[in-house]
Design an enzyme around this catalytic site. Structure first.
Site, PDB file in Angstrom:
ATOM      1  N   HIS A 207      -3.654  -3.261   0.422  1.00 52.81           N
ATOM      2  CA  HIS A 207      -2.614  -3.521  -0.593  1.00 52.81           C
ATOM      3  C   HIS A 207      -2.798  -2.579  -1.779  1.00 52.81           C
ATOM      4  O   HIS A 207      -3.557  -2.891  -2.689  1.00 52.81           O
ATOM      5  CB  HIS A 207      -2.725  -4.964  -1.092  1.00 52.81           C
ATOM      6  CG  HIS A 207      -2.121  -5.968  -0.183  1.00 52.81           C
ATOM      7  ND1 HIS A 207      -0.886  -6.527  -0.406  1.00 52.81           N
ATOM      8  CD2 HIS A 207      -2.575  -6.503   0.965  1.00 52.81           C
ATOM      9  CE1 HIS A 207      -0.605  -7.385   0.563  1.00 52.81           C
ATOM     10  NE2 HIS A 207      -1.620  -7.378   1.408  1.00 52.81           N
TER      11      HIS A 207
ATOM     12  N   GLU B 104      -0.840  -2.058  -4.143  1.00 51.80           N
ATOM     13  CA  GLU B 104      -0.020  -2.433  -5.310  1.00 51.80           C
ATOM     14  C   GLU B 104      -0.718  -3.426  -6.228  1.00 51.80           C
ATOM     15  O   GLU B 104      -0.191  -3.770  -7.262  1.00 51.80           O
ATOM     16  CB  GLU B 104       1.330  -3.019  -4.840  1.00 51.80           C
ATOM     17  CG  GLU B 104       1.315  -4.453  -4.340  1.00 51.80           C
ATOM     18  CD  GLU B 104       0.694  -4.629  -2.953  1.00 51.80           C
ATOM     19  OE1 GLU B 104       0.164  -3.662  -2.398  1.00 51.80           O
ATOM     20  OE2 GLU B 104       0.724  -5.769  -2.461  1.00 51.80           O
TER      21      GLU B 104
ATOM     22  N   GLY C 285       2.556  -9.254   3.117  1.00 53.35           N
ATOM     23  CA  GLY C 285       2.964 -10.656   3.035  1.00 53.35           C
ATOM     24  C   GLY C 285       2.535 -11.288   4.334  1.00 53.35           C
ATOM     25  O   GLY C 285       1.355 -11.316   4.653  1.00 53.35           O
ATOM     26  N   GLU C 286       3.503 -11.721   5.104  1.00 49.74           N
ATOM     27  CA  GLU C 286       3.189 -12.311   6.414  1.00 49.74           C
ATOM     28  C   GLU C 286       4.245 -11.799   7.404  1.00 49.74           C
ATOM     29  O   GLU C 286       5.426 -12.099   7.265  1.00 49.74           O
ATOM     30  CB  GLU C 286       3.199 -13.838   6.293  1.00 49.74           C
ATOM     31  CG  GLU C 286       3.008 -14.572   7.578  1.00 49.74           C
ATOM     32  CD  GLU C 286       1.739 -14.153   8.327  1.00 49.74           C
ATOM     33  OE1 GLU C 286       0.656 -14.093   7.704  1.00 49.74           O
ATOM     34  OE2 GLU C 286       1.844 -13.887   9.532  1.00 49.74           O
ATOM     35  N   SER C 287       3.800 -11.037   8.384  1.00 45.46           N
ATOM     36  CA  SER C 287       4.762 -10.370   9.262  1.00 45.46           C
ATOM     37  C   SER C 287       5.564 -11.359  10.102  1.00 45.46           C
ATOM     38  O   SER C 287       6.742 -11.123  10.383  1.00 45.46           O
ATOM     39  CB  SER C 287       4.059  -9.348  10.152  1.00 45.46           C
ATOM     40  OG  SER C 287       3.047  -9.957  10.912  1.00 45.46           O
TER      41      SER C 287
ATOM     42  N   ILE D 214      -6.418  -7.909   2.555  1.00 42.93           N
ATOM     43  CA  ILE D 214      -6.083  -9.336   2.608  1.00 42.93           C
ATOM     44  C   ILE D 214      -5.546  -9.641   4.009  1.00 42.93           C
ATOM     45  O   ILE D 214      -4.432  -9.241   4.345  1.00 42.93           O
ATOM     46  CB  ILE D 214      -5.008  -9.704   1.555  1.00 42.93           C
ATOM     47  CG1 ILE D 214      -5.465  -9.277   0.154  1.00 42.93           C
ATOM     48  CG2 ILE D 214      -4.712 -11.205   1.602  1.00 42.93           C
ATOM     49  CD1 ILE D 214      -4.386  -9.395  -0.912  1.00 42.93           C
ATOM     50  N   ARG D 215      -6.327 -10.289   4.820  1.00 46.33           N
ATOM     51  CA  ARG D 215      -5.939 -10.553   6.224  1.00 46.33           C
ATOM     52  C   ARG D 215      -5.309  -9.296   6.838  1.00 46.33           C
ATOM     53  O   ARG D 215      -4.253  -9.337   7.452  1.00 46.33           O
ATOM     54  CB  ARG D 215      -4.964 -11.742   6.311  1.00 46.33           C
ATOM     55  CG  ARG D 215      -5.629 -13.073   6.027  1.00 46.33           C
ATOM     56  CD  ARG D 215      -4.664 -14.238   6.192  1.00 46.33           C
ATOM     57  NE  ARG D 215      -3.499 -14.075   5.383  1.00 46.33           N
ATOM     58  CZ  ARG D 215      -2.262 -13.975   5.840  1.00 46.33           C
ATOM     59  NH1 ARG D 215      -2.013 -14.071   7.128  1.00 46.33           N
ATOM     60  NH2 ARG D 215      -1.245 -13.796   5.023  1.00 46.33           N
TER      61      ARG D 215
ATOM     62  N   CYS E 129       0.235  -3.303   4.954  1.00 46.77           N
ATOM     63  CA  CYS E 129      -0.253  -4.547   5.541  1.00 46.77           C
ATOM     64  C   CYS E 129       0.792  -5.141   6.498  1.00 46.77           C
ATOM     65  O   CYS E 129       1.052  -4.568   7.545  1.00 46.77           O
ATOM     66  CB  CYS E 129      -0.685  -5.478   4.421  1.00 46.77           C
ATOM     67  SG  CYS E 129      -2.040  -6.524   4.910  1.00 46.77           S
TER      68      CYS E 129
ATOM     69  N   ARG F 121      -3.665  -7.545  14.330  1.00 47.13           N
ATOM     70  CA  ARG F 121      -3.434  -8.365  13.135  1.00 47.13           C
ATOM     71  C   ARG F 121      -4.702  -9.093  12.706  1.00 47.13           C
ATOM     72  O   ARG F 121      -5.527  -9.459  13.533  1.00 47.13           O
ATOM     73  CB  ARG F 121      -2.332  -9.395  13.403  1.00 47.13           C
ATOM     74  CG  ARG F 121      -0.963  -8.764  13.593  1.00 47.13           C
ATOM     75  CD  ARG F 121       0.089  -9.826  13.854  1.00 47.13           C
ATOM     76  NE  ARG F 121       0.146 -10.772  12.763  1.00 47.13           N
ATOM     77  CZ  ARG F 121       0.437 -12.065  12.909  1.00 47.13           C
ATOM     78  NH1 ARG F 121       0.726 -12.548  14.101  1.00 47.13           N
ATOM     79  NH2 ARG F 121       0.461 -12.853  11.875  1.00 47.13           N
TER      80      ARG F 121
END
Ligand code: GLN
Length: 196
Positions: free
Chosen positions: A177, A179, A54-56, A141-142, A87, A114
């Protein structure tokens, strides 16, 4: 901690933000009993916890609502709880975070950079390798890059010779990722380790 052999281990998926539902579905397909975790008190009965991508920075902000997250994660680990971070989840588990530096749990003896694999629109799917050379499809993804790993960290898979799936005891972490492209092998490895 619970691990009822007939139903598979009881796993939590941190559900503050990110791709938690996809992890839940895969773990359930593999026979685990899965709970979504939104409060530190929900960690207690679990054998392991998945921290999704997601976004840490958002995860860190949301964790401020319950300052107990930090000591409770530590307690969970000290009591033998396992972690699988993907991620943003890997970023949270690392010993040191760069680009920029931010707070982390330090359960994985590794330094991560990151967004090292490019921006959102530069997301990509490529074939990397398991440690034994078998191919493994990976979606980045990023994604964070593991730039230093400690001597106790075992490399389970890599991409262009950079480790992207690692393990240190009961701590598992992946840069990509697993999943979202129908690959359940990493989750299976995590569940099998809990059954040992
Ligand atoms: N770049 C994100 C972060 O720093 C992680 C991206 C992801 O989880 N897909 O948190």
């Amino acid at each position: 901690m619970s691990s009822d052999a007939s139903r598979g281990p009881h796993i939590g998926v941190l559900a503050l933000q990110g791709d938690f539902d996809a992890h839940k579905i895969i773990l359930e397909q593999l026979g685990a009993r899965v709970s979504l975790v939104r409060k530190p008190s929900q960690l207690e009965p679990l054998a392991g916890l998945v921290i999704p991508g997601g976004e840490s920075t958002t995860l860190l902000k949301l964790m401020q609502y319950f300052p107990d997250w930090w000591p409770e994660f530590q307690r969970f680990k000290d009591n033998g709880g396992a972690f699988f971070g993907t991620c943003a989840g890997m970023i949270l588990l690392a010993r040191e975070v760069t680009a920029p530096a931010q707070k982390s749990l330090g359960f994985l003896d590794a330094k991560v950079e990151r967004n090292a694999y490019g921006r959102q629109k530069e997301s990509f799917e490529e074939v990397g390798q398991w440690a034994d050379g078998r191919p493994l499809e990976m979606v980045f993804i990023r994604a964070p890059r593991l730039c230093e790993i400690g001597p106790e960290v075992e490399v389970l898979a890599s991409h262009n010779d950079v480790p992207v799936f690692v393990r240190q005891g009961k701590i598992y972490a992946a840069s990509f990722h697993p999943e979202i492209n129908g690959v359940s092998d990493l989750h299976k490895i995590f569940l099998d380790a809990l059954a040992e």
